[in-house]
Write a protein that holds these residues in place. Structure first.
Motif, short mmCIF file in Angstrom:
data_model
loop_
_atom_site.label_atom_id
_atom_site.label_comp_id
_atom_site.label_asym_id
_atom_site.label_seq_id
_atom_site.Cartn_x
_atom_site.Cartn_y
_atom_site.Cartn_z
N PRO A 544 -7.05 -4.95 -8.67
CA PRO A 544 -6.19 -4.70 -9.55
C PRO A 544 -5.00 -4.07 -8.81
CG PRO A 544 -7.75 -2.73 -9.15
CD PRO A 544 -8.17 -4.00 -8.65
N PRO A 545 -3.87 -3.81 -9.34
CA PRO A 545 -2.67 -3.05 -8.65
C PRO A 545 -3.25 -2.00 -8.23
CG PRO A 545 -1.96 -3.53 -11.03
CD PRO A 545 -3.43 -3.99 -10.80
N LEU A 546 -2.73 -1.46 -6.90
CA LEU A 546 -3.15 -0.36 -5.86
C LEU A 546 -2.58 0.94 -6.52
CD1 LEU A 546 -3.67 -2.17 -2.76
CD2 LEU A 546 -5.37 -1.68 -4.18
N CYS A 547 -1.42 0.75 -7.20
CA CYS A 547 -0.63 2.04 -7.52
C CYS A 547 0.26 1.57 -8.59
CB CYS A 547 0.04 2.78 -6.35
SG CYS A 547 1.22 1.89 -5.53
N ALA A 548 1.29 2.15 -8.77
CA ALA A 548 2.24 1.71 -9.89
C ALA A 548 2.85 0.29 -9.59
CB ALA A 548 3.33 2.40 -10.13
N GLU A 549 3.01 -0.76 -10.36
CA GLU A 549 3.24 -2.13 -9.82
C GLU A 549 4.44 -2.50 -8.96
OE1 GLU A 549 2.35 -5.13 -12.44
OE2 GLU A 549 0.54 -4.12 -13.36
N THR A 550 5.52 -1.35 -9.33
CA THR A 550 6.64 -1.43 -8.45
C THR A 550 6.86 0.12 -7.96
OG1 THR A 550 8.28 -0.80 -10.21
CG2 THR A 550 8.18 -3.22 -9.61
N PHE A 551 6.97 0.44 -6.78
CA PHE A 551 6.96 1.87 -6.26
C PHE A 551 7.88 1.88 -5.12
CE2 PHE A 551 3.89 -0.65 -3.93
CZ PHE A 551 3.97 -0.22 -2.60
N GLN A 552 8.15 3.30 -4.81
CA GLN A 552 9.02 3.65 -3.78
C GLN A 552 8.24 4.16 -2.69
OE1 GLN A 552 12.36 5.74 -4.96
NE2 GLN A 552 13.41 5.78 -2.84
N VAL A 553 8.40 3.70 -1.61
CA VAL A 553 7.58 4.47 -0.44
C VAL A 553 7.99 5.65 -0.22
CG1 VAL A 553 6.75 3.92 1.96
CG2 VAL A 553 7.12 1.93 0.46
N GLY A 554 7.16 6.80 -0.14
CA GLY A 554 7.34 8.15 0.32
C GLY A 554 7.38 8.12 1.53
N LEU A 555 6.24 7.40 2.17
CA LEU A 555 5.72 7.76 3.89
C LEU A 555 4.90 6.44 3.93
CD1 LEU A 555 6.24 9.97 5.96
CD2 LEU A 555 4.26 10.95 5.00
N LEU A 556 5.07 6.10 5.22
CA LEU A 556 4.18 5.01 5.68
C LEU A 556 3.68 5.14 6.95
CD1 LEU A 556 4.81 1.22 5.14
CD2 LEU A 556 4.38 1.86 7.39
N GLU A 557 2.53 4.88 7.40
CA GLU A 557 2.00 5.23 8.79
C GLU A 557 0.92 4.05 9.01
OE1 GLU A 557 0.88 9.91 8.68
OE2 GLU A 557 -0.45 8.80 8.38
N VAL A 558 1.03 3.59 10.37
CA VAL A 558 0.05 2.78 10.79
C VAL A 558 -0.71 3.35 11.96
CG1 VAL A 558 -0.21 0.29 11.94
CG2 VAL A 558 1.76 0.82 10.31
N TRP A 559 -1.62 3.16 11.87
CA TRP A 559 -3.06 3.65 12.80
C TRP A 559 -3.64 2.51 13.65
CZ3 TRP A 559 -3.80 8.88 13.89
CH2 TRP A 559 -3.07 9.83 12.87
N GLY A 560 -3.74 2.89 15.04
CA GLY A 560 -4.45 1.92 15.86
C GLY A 560 -5.80 2.47 16.16
N PHE A 561 -6.57 1.56 16.82
CA PHE A 561 -8.04 1.97 17.15
C PHE A 561 -8.12 2.25 18.68
CE2 PHE A 561 -8.19 0.47 12.96
CZ PHE A 561 -9.25 0.85 12.39
N GLN A 562 -8.14 3.28 19.16
CA GLN A 562 -8.43 3.59 20.62
C GLN A 562 -9.77 3.89 21.19
OE1 GLN A 562 -6.27 7.04 21.59
NE2 GLN A 562 -5.72 6.24 23.54
N ASP A 563 -9.94 2.85 22.05
CA ASP A 563 -11.43 2.80 22.31
C ASP A 563 -12.00 4.08 23.24
OD1 ASP A 563 -13.98 2.07 23.35
OD2 ASP A 563 -13.39 0.14 23.75
N ALA A 564 -12.60 5.14 22.43
CA ALA A 564 -13.38 6.28 22.95
C ALA A 564 -13.80 6.25 24.28
CB ALA A 564 -14.11 7.02 22.00
N MET A 565 -14.42 4.87 24.71
CA MET A 565 -14.81 4.55 25.99
C MET A 565 -13.77 4.65 27.14
SD MET A 565 -18.06 4.52 25.38
CE MET A 565 -18.89 4.29 23.85
N ASN A 566 -12.56 4.38 26.69
CA ASN A 566 -11.57 4.31 27.91
C ASN A 566 -10.55 5.52 27.78
OD1 ASN A 566 -12.82 1.75 28.22
ND2 ASN A 566 -11.22 0.57 26.98
N SER A 567 -10.57 5.83 26.56
CA SER A 567 -9.63 7.01 26.42
C SER A 567 -9.78 8.37 27.15
CB SER A 567 -9.30 7.53 25.18
OG SER A 567 -10.43 7.94 24.54
#
Length: 567
Positions: A544-567
């Motif tokens: 279904p729609p994930l929120c209101a069908e048209t929306f304004q972005v307040g904040l957007l983040e992108v997360w990556g996956f850091q290999d704990a073995m190497n970090s």
């Protein structure tokens, strides 16, 4: 009659309860494996100890093995006339059993000495075994149905030397065992979501809890239950163990649901001990037949799917360099509250999202790649910060305070493959979700409806030869022609010839927008200013729609996956 002496010299009949009295059929006339499968599942020989021993011998003798597989004679030669010698009961077990003791399983006390003796001999004959924690349990079980130690040794050797392609019986390396644990986690996440959620909510390290899955079956279950599983396992192989462990997890969740206050976070060791205690005591609530019935009622579990998951997980462990047992780092889902900080989600919410992520990435720590707060609202900057990372997790908070997002399996760099043309890419591991107002995940529609992945002949063949309307339905996963690099090969779109393009439109990016989910609409559409967005139902995720069908972005983040073995 008391079960006979020939196949039962190691058994303490006083502990055997009903199984001490043999009844039911006394022979099996059956050459066909399919027929065996049916008889095993219905427990045809379950009430007759001697018949069971003969069937096991027939099944184990039929296992295709390496040419040089040690047999009973080898054991007799090595052990000499063992009966004449006084034997020590303190033969230590080899390191590769990882501290697992031989379960008693209603055997006489001196039979445990025999088990140690047999395992010691196996270790000498199979120098390539580096990790086999289930061997003590299997040895103890087979002693029940062996005339003497030599025959038991031969049966164990055949199980270990099985070389039938695609058939696994026992893990013999840490890599095989560990990827089995990850595969179990993937299957639990998919086939018993509510139990998986319970483990995620109560244990700090989910993989640590799941690393016991084989021990629940081979070791913790009482003999009466285990022997019924052995009936089926000797016919159908390793996947039976997965099915039974999933069934045990389902029963455990039901048991916890009846108890108050079972949702507090505990350390993993406590949860592990709790599950093991439940399994050890299962006879008081669940009969062996009920357990098997539950295990085989799980739909859609195919050997191909398991093989594919297993290979993927093995490859990811090899890439991380984890091929021998190490002290496990307690990283899975153990987000460090001191260095995790998101303006969109709490640590608790991030842990919930983490529990949905394929097992091989769950060992990683999240690290922030892009946020509109720091990097501004520009699609170009979004791309430049995200490229070179896969998978990634996209989080959006709207100006109304709703929170939704997507797990994206593939590097955004892929969008350049077709020049400037907007085209979809990604794999079936992508999913979309919303966290506020309420939490819900929407996976690729084919996972929930495998019938959409009908296997059709290669397109060119269809164009060359008109078919007479036959379209072979096949829900199987096809092995990729070549390994799909490190990107999420499990359920990658290429394993399916999809009958409809729009069920596999995962992600797309152009100069003026990014899109997640396609087909009759988009699950998410964000414009180039990362400012305005739309959401609606799409065929790929059937959301279904994930929120209101048209929306304004307040904040957007992108997360990556850091290999704990190497970090």
């Amino acid at each position: 009659t008391m079960a006979d002496e020939e196949y039962g010299s190691f058994v303490d009949w006083k502990q055997m309860g009903d199984l001490a009295t043999s009844s039911g059929p006394t022979k099996v006339d059956c050459k066909d494996l399919r027929e065996f499968k049916q008889l095993a599942r219905q427990g045809y020989w379950a009430k007759n100890h001697r018949l069971r021993a003969q069937v096991y011998q027939q099944l184990i003798s039929a296992i295709p093995c390496r040419t040089v597989t040690p047999d009973a004679e080898v054991y007799r030669d090595l052990m000499g006339n063992a009966a004449a010698k006084k034997r020590s009961s303190h033969i230590p077990l080899p390191d590769f059993v990882d501290g697992n003791a031989v379960p008693q399983y209603c055997l006489k006390a001196e039979a445990l000495t025999s088990a140690h003796q047999i395992i010691g001999c196996v270790a000498g004959q199979f120098p390539d075994i580096s990790y086999c924690p289930s061997l003590p349990a299997v040895t103890s079980l087979l002693l029940h149905f062996s005339k003497d130690e030599a025959q038991c040794f031969e049966h164990i050797s055949r199980i270990l030397a099985c070389n039938e392609p695609g058939k696994r019986l026992l893990d013999q390396t840490f890599l095989g065992y560990e990827s089995g644990c990850m595969t179990f986690g993937d299957l639990a996440n998919k086939y018993c979501t509510s139990a998986h959620k319970l483990i995620v909510a109560t244990a700090q390290d989910v993989l640590e809890v799941y690393s016991d899955w084989q021990r629940w079956v081979l070791g913790d279950l009482p003999f009466s239950h285990m022997v019924r599983i052995l009936d089926v396992y000797l016919v159908e192989g390793y996947k039976v163990l997965y099915r039974v462990a999933i069934a045990l997890l389902k029963f455990y969740r039901k048991h916890k649901a009846g108890l108050q206050g079972s949702q507090q976070q505990q350390d993993s060791a406590t949860v592990k001990a709790d599950i093991r205690a439940f399994v050890q005591d299962i006879a008081s609530v669940i009969t062996p037949d009920k357990l098997l019935e539950k295990a085989f009622s799980i739909r859609l579990f195919s050997r191909k799917e398991i093989t594919l998951l297993q290979l993927t997980n093995e490859r990811s462990l090899q890439q991380k360099g984890i091929t021998v047992k190490q002290k496990r780092q307690n990283v899975q889902l153990a987000l460090n509250p001191d260095n995790f900080s998101s303006e969109i989600v709490s640590v608790k919410e991030m842990r919930d999202v983490w529990s949905w992520i394929p097992e091989r990435f769950a060992l990683c720590q999240p690290h922030l790649l892009f946020t509109t707060t720091t990097h501004g609202c520009s699609l170009n900057r979004f791309y430049s910060h995200c490229e070179g990372n896969e998978p990634t997790l996209l989080l959006i908070r709207t100006t109304d305070g709703d929170v939704c997002g997507a797990f994206l399996s593939t590097d955004w760099e892929e969008r350049k493959r077709d020049g400037n043309k907007l085209s979809f890419f990604g794999t079936g591991e992508c999913f979309v979700f919303r966290l506020k107002p309420e939490m819900e995940r929407y996976e690729w529609v084919v996972i929930r409806h495998p019938e959409l992945a009908s296997s059709i002949k290669a397109q060119e063949q269809l164009e060359l030869a008109p078919t007479d309307g036959q379209n072979t339905e096949n829900n199987g996963l096809k092995q990729p022609e070549k390994p799909a690099g490190d990107i999420s090969p499990f359920l990658s779109a290429r394993h399916f010839n999809l009958n409809s393009k729009n069920t596999s439109m995962f992600m797309a990016g152009g100069v003026d927008s990014i899109i997640v989910g396609g087909g009759e609409g988009n699950a998410l559409y964000i414009d180039s200013e990362l400012n305005h967005g739309r959401t609606g139902r799409c065929t790929t995720f059937d959301n279904p729609p994930l929120c209101a069908e048209t929306f304004q972005v307040g904040l957007l983040e992108v997360w990556g996956f850091q290999d704990a073995m190497n970090s």
